[in-house]
Design an enzyme around this catalytic site. Structure first.
Site, PDB file in Angstrom:
ATOM      1  N   ASP A 104     -42.660  27.557   4.143  1.00  9.76           N
ATOM      2  CA  ASP A 104     -43.025  26.919   5.531  1.00  9.76           C
ATOM      3  C   ASP A 104     -42.623  25.354   5.481  1.00  9.76           C
ATOM      4  O   ASP A 104     -43.187  24.768   4.667  1.00  9.76           O
ATOM      5  CB  ASP A 104     -44.749  27.047   5.433  1.00  9.76           C
ATOM      6  CG  ASP A 104     -45.325  26.608   6.917  1.00  9.76           C
ATOM      7  OD1 ASP A 104     -45.720  27.420   7.532  1.00  9.76           O
ATOM      8  OD2 ASP A 104     -45.129  25.374   7.324  1.00  9.76           O
TER       9      ASP A 104
ATOM     10  N   ASN B 154     -41.258  17.333  14.914  1.00  8.44           N
ATOM     11  CA  ASN B 154     -40.861  17.762  16.279  1.00  8.44           C
ATOM     12  C   ASN B 154     -41.391  16.629  17.392  1.00  8.44           C
ATOM     13  O   ASN B 154     -40.771  15.967  18.304  1.00  8.44           O
ATOM     14  CB  ASN B 154     -41.639  18.966  16.869  1.00  8.44           C
ATOM     15  CG  ASN B 154     -40.894  20.356  16.531  1.00  8.44           C
ATOM     16  OD1 ASN B 154     -39.830  20.310  16.547  1.00  8.44           O
ATOM     17  ND2 ASN B 154     -41.735  21.374  16.318  1.00  8.44           N
TER      18      ASN B 154
ATOM     19  N   HIS C  85     -38.105  18.971  20.023  1.00  4.41           N
ATOM     20  CA  HIS C  85     -37.983  19.911  19.910  1.00  4.41           C
ATOM     21  C   HIS C  85     -36.451  20.343  19.383  1.00  4.41           C
ATOM     22  O   HIS C  85     -36.054  21.625  18.338  1.00  4.41           O
ATOM     23  CB  HIS C  85     -38.506  21.014  20.816  1.00  4.41           C
ATOM     24  CG  HIS C  85     -40.025  21.492  20.511  1.00  4.41           C
ATOM     25  ND1 HIS C  85     -41.015  20.544  20.378  1.00  4.41           N
ATOM     26  CD2 HIS C  85     -40.378  22.712  20.178  1.00  4.41           C
ATOM     27  CE1 HIS C  85     -42.041  21.139  20.211  1.00  4.41           C
ATOM     28  NE2 HIS C  85     -41.742  22.382  20.206  1.00  4.41           N
TER      29      HIS C  85
ATOM     30  N   ASP D  48     -35.246  22.503  16.361  1.00  2.00           N
ATOM     31  CA  ASP D  48     -34.686  23.832  16.147  1.00  2.00           C
ATOM     32  C   ASP D  48     -33.498  23.669  15.367  1.00  2.00           C
ATOM     33  O   ASP D  48     -33.135  24.593  14.546  1.00  2.00           O
ATOM     34  CB  ASP D  48     -34.085  24.032  17.791  1.00  2.00           C
ATOM     35  CG  ASP D  48     -35.320  24.599  18.560  1.00  2.00           C
ATOM     36  OD1 ASP D  48     -36.289  24.833  18.260  1.00  2.00           O
ATOM     37  OD2 ASP D  48     -34.891  24.876  19.910  1.00  2.00           O
TER      38      ASP D  48
ATOM     39  N   GLU E 164     -42.174  27.922  12.126  1.00  2.00           N
ATOM     40  CA  GLU E 164     -41.351  27.153  11.153  1.00  2.00           C
ATOM     41  C   GLU E 164     -41.651  27.825   9.816  1.00  2.00           C
ATOM     42  O   GLU E 164     -41.587  27.186   8.592  1.00  2.00           O
ATOM     43  CB  GLU E 164     -41.731  25.827  10.932  1.00  2.00           C
ATOM     44  CG  GLU E 164     -43.010  25.213  10.122  1.00  2.00           C
ATOM     45  CD  GLU E 164     -44.351  25.934  10.863  1.00  2.00           C
ATOM     46  OE1 GLU E 164     -44.386  26.797  11.821  1.00  2.00           O
ATOM     47  OE2 GLU E 164     -45.445  25.405  10.471  1.00  2.00           O
TER      48      GLU E 164
HETATM   49  N1  LIG Z   1     -38.938  22.861  17.274  1.00  2.00           N
HETATM   50  C1  LIG Z   1     -39.333  24.166  17.170  1.00  2.00           C
HETATM   51  N2  LIG Z   1     -40.621  23.884  16.554  1.00  2.00           N
HETATM   52  C2  LIG Z   1     -41.401  24.958  16.503  1.00  2.00           C
HETATM   53  C3  LIG Z   1     -40.764  26.253  16.730  1.00  2.00           C
HETATM   54  N3  LIG Z   1     -41.855  27.221  16.436  1.00  2.00           N
HETATM   55  C4  LIG Z   1     -42.999  26.441  16.107  1.00  2.00           C
HETATM   56  N4  LIG Z   1     -42.745  25.177  16.194  1.00  2.00           N
HETATM   57  C5  LIG Z   1     -43.429  24.069  15.996  1.00  2.00           C
HETATM   58  O1  LIG Z   1     -43.740  24.047  14.443  1.00  2.00           O
HETATM   59  C6  LIG Z   1     -45.197  23.380  14.504  1.00  2.00           C
HETATM   60  C7  LIG Z   1     -45.962  23.712  13.381  1.00  2.00           C
HETATM   61  O2  LIG Z   1     -47.031  23.136  13.277  1.00  2.00           O
HETATM   62  P1  LIG Z   1     -48.413  23.285  12.393  1.00  2.00           P
HETATM   63  O3  LIG Z   1     -48.527  24.845  12.265  1.00  2.00           O
HETATM   64  O4  LIG Z   1     -49.427  22.376  12.681  1.00  2.00           O
HETATM   65  O5  LIG Z   1     -47.760  22.968  10.982  1.00  2.00           O
HETATM   66  P2  LIG Z   1     -47.195  21.712  10.436  1.00  2.00           P
HETATM   67  O6  LIG Z   1     -47.225  20.302  11.134  1.00  2.00           O
HETATM   68  O7  LIG Z   1     -45.790  21.796   9.947  1.00  2.00           O
HETATM   69  O8  LIG Z   1     -48.073  21.370   9.151  1.00  2.00           O
HETATM   70  P3  LIG Z   1     -48.152  22.026   7.823  1.00  2.00           P
HETATM   71  O9  LIG Z   1     -47.566  23.489   7.878  1.00  2.00           O
HETATM   72  O10 LIG Z   1     -49.674  21.931   7.422  1.00  2.00           O
HETATM   73  O11 LIG Z   1     -47.502  21.287   6.863  1.00  2.00           O
HETATM   74  C8  LIG Z   1     -45.791  23.153  15.911  1.00  2.00           C
HETATM   75  O12 LIG Z   1     -45.635  21.959  16.285  1.00  2.00           O
HETATM   76  C9  LIG Z   1     -44.887  24.238  16.870  1.00  2.00           C
HETATM   77  O13 LIG Z   1     -44.668  23.810  18.194  1.00  2.00           O
HETATM   78  C10 LIG Z   1     -39.649  26.593  17.212  1.00  2.00           C
HETATM   79  O14 LIG Z   1     -38.908  27.566  17.452  1.00  2.00           O
HETATM   80  N5  LIG Z   1     -38.719  25.143  17.551  1.00  2.00           N
END
Ligand SMILES: Nc1nc2c(ncn2[C@@H]2O[C@H](COP(=O)(O)OP(=O)(O)OP(=O)(O)O)[C@@H](O)[C@H]2O)c(=O)[nH]1
Length: 343
Positions: free
Chosen positions: A214, A222, A227, A231, A257
């Protein structure tokens, strides 16, 4: 796209509950979560409600990752394959209709021939009558031949049509199992591979491991770069994992992610080594913005590793142990690999 079809009054009432829950539980206000929590309060799916209640009781609580899994398990609909299902049904119905009409025609020809045979048995037939009967027999035979040729042509067309549909279905099926953005297996492919792995477990013994990877602070990433660059990073991360993929390894984008590797014939140590290798590669990558020399911030990822316990684990318990390891890796500071034995 998440759709709700209730009256504005009902929707407004449920949104009041959702708003309070999101504040209380610090839930990310994204469309997916709104949809799931709407379904939760609406209560039409008791099994889903029960599972979400369980999630809320657990120490880890609710997060986007769990939300995506619940959505896929309870609400996602695979519309592509059902379109093919409909096309196959239409074709089969058409073939059945053609076979029936061919049978009817064959029946009437047979009756005509039987009638002619009976006529020919009669005594004292003059030349004119015999000529008439034989001419009837001839025209029935010709008509039978035409019916047969027509039937064969229809069947040939149908079998070509079936071949085409089958090829399209195979192509679509492989798309259906692939994550569009990163081109690794998607959640559905993961479910299928996991099922297969559980069935094969006798063959592979205890050497089946899972790594959940992860990306850290991806939300911040982002927010900083947007975004689209996010991506590209997801694509890059998947490519990096695939670079050293062995034949005993399947890679999936579990959601957002988060990526899962299913490893056959791997010891826990080997799985940890593989996770460390990916961790080092991603954290030492120097990524630049496209068409510019500007380097982007270092990207790190956290990893949870678990080994399948034959006859004890199911898909969920296996995943949960790797997920708990990942949770610990996040809690302990991220950019690290945690193996279930250190929990
Ligand atoms: N660019 C992009 N962002 C994505 C996609 N799918 C999910 N995300 C983003 O991934 C982020 C995940 O955030 P969180 O689950 O809070 O996790 P994090 O910020 O990585 O924090 P930790 O996992 O705790 O380190 C969110 O902002 C989602 O919008 C995608 O297909 N593309």
């Amino acid at each position: 796209m998440y759709r709700i079809q209730d009256s504005p009054e009902v929707a407004w009432r449920l949104f009041q509950y959702i708003k309070a829950s999101f504040e209380e539980k610090d839930i990310n206000p994204i469309p997916l979560n709104y949809y799931l929590w709407y379904q939760y309060y609406k209560g039409d799916n008791p099994q889903f409600r029960e599972e979400l209640d369980q999630v809320l009781k657990d120490d880890m609580g609710y997060n986007d990752r769990i939300g995506r899994r619940l959505y896929n398990d309870y609400f996602a609909v695979d519309s592509t394959t059902s379109e093919f299902d409909k096309a196959f049904r239409r074709l089969v119905n058409l073939m059945v209709q053609k076979i029936n009409s061919w049978n009817d025609k064959l029946d009437s020809h047979t009756k005509q021939l039987e009638y002619s045979t009976e006529e020919l048995k009669k005594d004292n037939l003059d030349v004119h009558q015999v000529k008439e009967i034989t001419s009837n027999v001839l025209s029935t035979a010709t008509s039978m031949q035409e019916t047969n040729q027509m039937f064969q042509k229809h069947m040939l067309e149908s079998s070509e049509e079936i071949k085409k549909l089958r090829q399209q279905l195979l192509a679509v099926q492989s798309q259906v199992l692939q994550d569009e953005l990163t081109e690794v297996g998607n959640r559905k492919a993961y479910n299928m591979a996991m099922e297969e792995m559980l069935q094969d477990v006798a063959e592979f013994g205890s050497g089946c491991c899972m790594i959940i990877a992860d990306i850290d602070h991806f939300k911040n990433f982002n927010d900083t770069y947007g975004h689209l660059i996010g991506d590209s990073v997801l694509r890059y991360f998947a490519k990096l994992i695939r670079r050293n993929q062995s034949k005993n390894e399947d890679i999936f984008r579990y959601g957002g992610e988060e990526f899962v590797l299913l490893l056959r014939n791997f010891s826990l140590d080997e799985a940890v080594k593989r996770a460390q290798e990916i961790r080092k590669q991603i954290s030492s990558a120097h990524l630049k913005l496209k068409n510019s020399d500007q380097e982007i911030n270092t990207i790190t990822a956290s990893f949870g590793v678990a080994q399948l316990r034959p006859n004890l684990d199911d898909a969920e318990s296996f995943f949960n142990r790797a997920d708990k390891s990942l949770y610990k890796a996040k809690k302990d500071g991220r950019n690290r690999v945690v193996c279930e034995i250190s929990l």
